[in-house]
Design an enzyme around this catalytic site. Structure first.
Site, mmCIF file in Angstrom:
data_model
loop_
_atom_site.group_PDB
_atom_site.id
_atom_site.type_symbol
_atom_site.label_atom_id
_atom_site.label_comp_id
_atom_site.label_asym_id
_atom_site.label_seq_id
_atom_site.Cartn_x
_atom_site.Cartn_y
_atom_site.Cartn_z
ATOM 1 N N ARG A 120 0.820 -1.425 -0.075
ATOM 2 C CA ARG A 120 -0.112 0.189 -0.077
ATOM 3 C C ARG A 120 0.804 1.360 0.013
ATOM 4 N NH1 ARG A 120 -2.768 -2.988 3.924
ATOM 5 N NH2 ARG A 120 -4.517 -4.090 2.921
ATOM 6 N N LYS A 142 1.547 10.971 -11.763
ATOM 7 C CA LYS A 142 0.747 10.080 -12.412
ATOM 8 C C LYS A 142 1.611 8.890 -12.780
ATOM 9 C CE LYS A 142 -2.472 12.733 -15.030
ATOM 10 N NZ LYS A 142 -2.973 12.800 -16.414
ATOM 11 N N GLU A 184 6.187 17.130 -26.163
ATOM 12 C CA GLU A 184 5.795 17.632 -24.879
ATOM 13 C C GLU A 184 6.301 19.120 -24.524
ATOM 14 O OE1 GLU A 184 3.292 15.751 -23.430
ATOM 15 O OE2 GLU A 184 3.751 13.855 -23.694
ATOM 16 N N LYS A 226 5.461 22.272 -15.570
ATOM 17 C CA LYS A 226 4.386 20.982 -15.368
ATOM 18 C C LYS A 226 4.252 21.213 -13.664
ATOM 19 C CE LYS A 226 3.342 16.463 -15.420
ATOM 20 N NZ LYS A 226 3.276 15.304 -16.098
ATOM 21 N N GLU A 236 -6.102 16.188 -11.222
ATOM 22 C CA GLU A 236 -6.539 16.731 -12.307
ATOM 23 C C GLU A 236 -8.145 16.888 -12.442
ATOM 24 O OE1 GLU A 236 -6.598 13.435 -15.526
ATOM 25 O OE2 GLU A 236 -5.006 14.895 -16.531
ATOM 26 N N ARG A 240 -4.946 21.013 -14.479
ATOM 27 C CA ARG A 240 -4.072 20.099 -14.924
ATOM 28 C C ARG A 240 -4.575 19.268 -16.048
ATOM 29 N NH1 ARG A 240 -0.854 15.482 -11.294
ATOM 30 N NH2 ARG A 240 -0.010 14.601 -13.081
ATOM 31 N N ASN A 244 -3.005 17.771 -21.229
ATOM 32 C CA ASN A 244 -3.486 16.844 -22.002
ATOM 33 C C ASN A 244 -4.023 17.193 -23.579
ATOM 34 O OD1 ASN A 244 -3.576 14.598 -20.427
ATOM 35 N ND2 ASN A 244 -5.249 15.302 -19.250
ATOM 36 N N HIS A 247 -3.550 15.000 -26.485
ATOM 37 C CA HIS A 247 -3.469 13.673 -25.836
ATOM 38 C C HIS A 247 -4.690 12.589 -26.233
ATOM 39 C CE1 HIS A 247 0.024 14.825 -24.093
ATOM 40 N NE2 HIS A 247 0.315 13.849 -23.457
ATOM 41 N N HIS A 251 -4.019 9.408 -27.801
ATOM 42 C CA HIS A 251 -4.277 7.991 -27.230
ATOM 43 C C HIS A 251 -5.135 7.268 -28.293
ATOM 44 C CE1 HIS A 251 -3.726 9.407 -22.774
ATOM 45 N NE2 HIS A 251 -2.522 9.349 -23.253
ATOM 46 N N HIS A 264 4.479 7.975 -28.127
ATOM 47 C CA HIS A 264 3.617 8.831 -27.355
ATOM 48 C C HIS A 264 3.664 10.205 -27.805
ATOM 49 C CE1 HIS A 264 1.177 10.510 -24.069
ATOM 50 N NE2 HIS A 264 2.173 11.093 -23.971
HETATM 51 N N1 NAD Z 1 3.243 9.575 -15.858
HETATM 52 C C1 NAD Z 1 2.875 10.763 -16.873
HETATM 53 O O1 NAD Z 1 2.529 11.670 -16.414
HETATM 54 C C2 NAD Z 1 3.226 10.699 -18.032
HETATM 55 C C3 NAD Z 1 3.350 11.398 -18.950
HETATM 56 C C4 NAD Z 1 3.709 11.387 -20.509
HETATM 57 C C5 NAD Z 1 4.006 10.074 -20.680
HETATM 58 N N2 NAD Z 1 3.980 9.126 -19.977
HETATM 59 C C6 NAD Z 1 4.295 7.712 -20.292
HETATM 60 O O2 NAD Z 1 5.647 7.609 -20.580
HETATM 61 C C7 NAD Z 1 5.844 6.543 -21.458
HETATM 62 C C8 NAD Z 1 6.544 7.002 -22.522
HETATM 63 O O3 NAD Z 1 7.783 7.349 -22.079
HETATM 64 P P1 NAD Z 1 9.182 7.411 -22.792
HETATM 65 O O4 NAD Z 1 8.912 8.325 -24.134
HETATM 66 O O5 NAD Z 1 10.218 7.845 -22.087
HETATM 67 O O6 NAD Z 1 9.471 6.042 -23.431
HETATM 68 P P2 NAD Z 1 10.251 4.956 -23.053
HETATM 69 O O7 NAD Z 1 10.324 4.539 -21.571
HETATM 70 O O8 NAD Z 1 9.669 3.617 -23.788
HETATM 71 O O9 NAD Z 1 11.809 5.019 -23.333
HETATM 72 C C9 NAD Z 1 11.883 5.150 -25.014
HETATM 73 C C10 NAD Z 1 12.990 4.256 -25.305
HETATM 74 O O10 NAD Z 1 14.171 4.937 -25.010
HETATM 75 C C11 NAD Z 1 14.974 4.032 -24.095
HETATM 76 N N3 NAD Z 1 16.066 4.853 -23.405
HETATM 77 C C12 NAD Z 1 15.476 5.403 -22.208
HETATM 78 N N4 NAD Z 1 16.484 6.120 -21.928
HETATM 79 C C13 NAD Z 1 17.524 6.001 -22.843
HETATM 80 C C14 NAD Z 1 18.638 6.673 -22.842
HETATM 81 N N5 NAD Z 1 19.196 7.600 -21.894
HETATM 82 N N6 NAD Z 1 19.695 6.128 -23.866
HETATM 83 C C15 NAD Z 1 19.114 5.499 -24.768
HETATM 84 N N7 NAD Z 1 18.071 4.855 -24.540
HETATM 85 C C16 NAD Z 1 17.128 4.810 -23.470
HETATM 86 C C17 NAD Z 1 14.046 3.464 -23.609
HETATM 87 O O11 NAD Z 1 14.502 1.930 -22.980
HETATM 88 C C18 NAD Z 1 13.166 2.886 -24.668
HETATM 89 O O12 NAD Z 1 13.710 1.981 -25.592
HETATM 90 C C19 NAD Z 1 4.393 6.164 -22.093
HETATM 91 O O13 NAD Z 1 4.145 4.838 -21.542
HETATM 92 C C20 NAD Z 1 3.362 7.257 -21.745
HETATM 93 O O14 NAD Z 1 2.287 6.850 -21.374
HETATM 94 C C21 NAD Z 1 3.341 9.210 -18.612
HETATM 95 ZN ZN ZN Z 2 1.985 13.096 -22.790
#
Ligand code: NAD
Ligand code: ZN
Ligand code: NAD
Ligand code: ZN
Lengths: 360, 360
Positions: A120, A142, A184, A226, A236, A240, A244, A247, A251, A264
């Protein structure tokens, strides 16, 4: 190193931005409840950066356990999350052990959800290594995993204790991922920071070339935006939601194309153009403003058209979005470059026509 | 009908206790954000009570979707939880839809966790139908599922909007389950309500005979105790931990014997006797007090000895408990009947000897 603060009362936390923060255990140690952490990373980021983080912590007397997840959005699901729980239980991590996410948004979202729900709730720290995660997903609390019927459908709001954004880790990031993260950054300019949008128009090529100063500025400015929004509206209910922009359309693209095929940020870029198009049709943006937005996305190497799915498919997928209340689609639209609004009154026909105009 | 209040500031909620509250949609309607609910029940409780609850709500203009889970603690896992998410997504439940748990603690814990995490949180209502869930699990906001390596290891704190404890539903509850629920009622007497303990000594056979007035008194008094503790300490930093009297031993029994073989309340009863034994060995309880506690459990038809697992197995399983901090076992012990304390100083030998004396 630049430091920002996310002002969330007794859950406030700092964001440290700069090259090499990964090696500085002194930035983490004050936030540990006990001398024990569990690191969640993946099989791409682990080989690159795990040893440094682990060495720094162990040199500081911290016990470190690690779980390495398979890379990719397609693994952002319960099965992979369970690997984290398996490790936490097998190594007997306690509720007071701190979980550290080392990786991009996928690792951060999954590790955060694991931290929110293991016994938890255990303390959590983010070490984001993609541009997207440094400017967006690691800040704001999030967390989520995907469900076959929808992205990020299962999750929690759960704030980290501290965020370490090591800008030097971006050196190894694939170009396509860097560009996706820029979507972003552009978004912050569009929804609330016209000066950032102007700055990007002047300097986007420097960011793409990974000039350290330009990167650091873009990241700090994005995090500041942010952090302000999140501090004003943690869960949200109001402002907040403006984060989006693009988005809900995005999505639909991500789900419609299968997780992981469109990044994304790419989906958000195309979605932002659909939102801009709809804003123009509502008489809020001028054609010239839409052209400026499009031009910046093009220079960032981002798609400005969505994939050629049937409009009905887009609408169907969007109806599944979390931003639906009593069946009405609430969309983030633009009043001008730098000013977004939440709008639930757009006619389905108009939404469909805007999608039509911006996909293919 | 009796009504209590759980004083949690802006998340305060009422508990309505009495026969037939299940049929009174008027107790639920004010808490719905939209005219839509999803009910989670199981294949034992559903056939008995679902139609009544559903009819009441539908007569009030509420759309009702239902998912019926397989019965039993062995299904309190991710696979079963996913059935809830499948239904919520397939029927397009929104973040504003209210989730209602209709069943015992297993249904309540799983539905609560689903509500806490579906789209990062949807409103939640508890309609507990076992004695244990009416006096304990439905109040206080703890939700969880099990992991093969530990019970309730994955979960969230998530408060309901209202709790409806229909005492008439206990008429169909198997005797063994009623007795198991009584273990928690006795627990409240032991940790903080000596008058309740005295009342149970005088009237426990009336409760076992399901006399409505006796049941209602025991439930109300139990809920009042739990509500007070939870209001003082929502996330179990301090006093709330006292509710775990017998539970660290008890969880070891439940895990060691395989989920579902010992009922939770049975394990708690045997665990409480171990805690009482250890308290006596520490010089806190007299032999006469331990005998009184044992006698009440015997009259309630509850086990006063744990299963004959090796002591080392007990200790091993207990070390996995959430109540461990920096490797030290924090146990709830008794200073007297009606006064519990949290104690982290008991020597492993003494703990082992107390287990030894109370298992076989
Ligand atoms: N929580 C939130 O508020 C929020 C906001 C936006 C997006 N997201 C989520 O984030 C995800 C996308 O994140 P992302 O774009 O970072 O994708 P990701 O985590 O898949 O990273 C992209 C790729 O780069 C690689 N990588 C990461 N760091 C690296 C580095 N320093 N050098 C080389 N390769 C590297 C990863 O292993 C992956 O293959 C989605 O699932 C999305 O839903 C969440
Ligand atoms: Zn986003
Ligand atoms: N969340 C908390 O704070 C908390 C506290 C204590 C226990 N728990 C959890 O609660 C669970 C145990 O709850 P429980 O004892 O209610 O078990 P349960 O939910 O398994 O119910 C016991 C049995 O009675 C059946 N049943 C339920 N209502 C009935 C009725 N009215 N008539 C006939 N049969 C009925 C159930 O289907 C089941 O077969 C455990 O998983 C435990 O971890 C949680
Ligand atoms: Zn219990």
């Amino acid at each position: 190193m630049r430091t920002l603060n996310v002002a969330l009362g007794d859950r406030a936390y700092p964001i440290h931005i700069g090259p090499g923060v990964l090696d500085d255990a002194g930035l983490i140690r004050p936030f540990l409840r006990t001398a024990r952490v569990a690191i969640v990373t993946n099989d791409v980021v682990g080989p690159l950066y795990l040893a440094r983080l682990q060495r720094a912590l162990e040199a500081d007397g911290v016990r470190v356990d690690v779980v390495t997840l398979p890379d990719g959005e397609s693994h952002k699901n319960w099965q992979t999350l369970n690997l984290v729980f398996d490790m936490l239980l097998a190594t007997r991590c306690e509720r007071s052990t701190t979980l550290i996410a080392l990786g991009g948004g996928v690792v951060g979202d999954m590790a955060g959800f694991a931290a929110a729900t293991y016994q938890r709730g255990m303390p959590f720290i983010q070490v984001p290594t993609t541009l997207l995660s440094q400017v967006d997903s690691s800040v704001g609390g999030k967390t989520a995993i995907n469900h076959p019927l929808g992205k990020n459908m299962i999750g929690a709001f759960y704030q980290p204790r501290v965020v370490l954004a090591d800008t030097a880790t971006l050196d190894t990031l694939p170009d396509r991922e860097l560009k996706a993260g820029l979507a972003e950054v552009i978004k912050y300019g569009l929804i609330r920071d016209p000066a950032l949008f102007d700055w990007l128009e002047a300097h986007i090529e420097r960011v793409l070339a990974r000039e350290p100063e330009a990167l650091a500025f873009a990241i700090e400015r994005s995090c500041a935006n942010k952090a302000e929004v999140v501090a004003a509206d943690e869960t949200e209910q109001g402002e907040r939601a403006l984060l989006n922009l693009g988005h809900t359309f995005g999505h639909a693209i991500e789900t419609g194309m299968g997780y992981g095929n469109w990044l994304h940020g790419e989906a958000v870029a195309a979605g932002t153009m659909m939102a801009a198009e709809l804003s123009r049709r509502l008489g809020w943006l001028t054609a010239a403003e839409v052209a400026r937005i499009e031009a910046l996305h093009v220079r960032a190497g981002l798609p400005v058209l969505g994939p050629p799915l049937p409009v009905a498919t887009y609408l169907e997928l969007m109806a599944n979005d979390k931003k639906v209340e009593e069946g009405r689609l609430r969309l983030v639209l633009l009043r001008s470059i730098g000013k977004a609004v939440l709008h639930a009154g757009a006619a389905p026909d108009l939404i469909g026509a805007s999608i039509e105009a911006r996909c293919g």
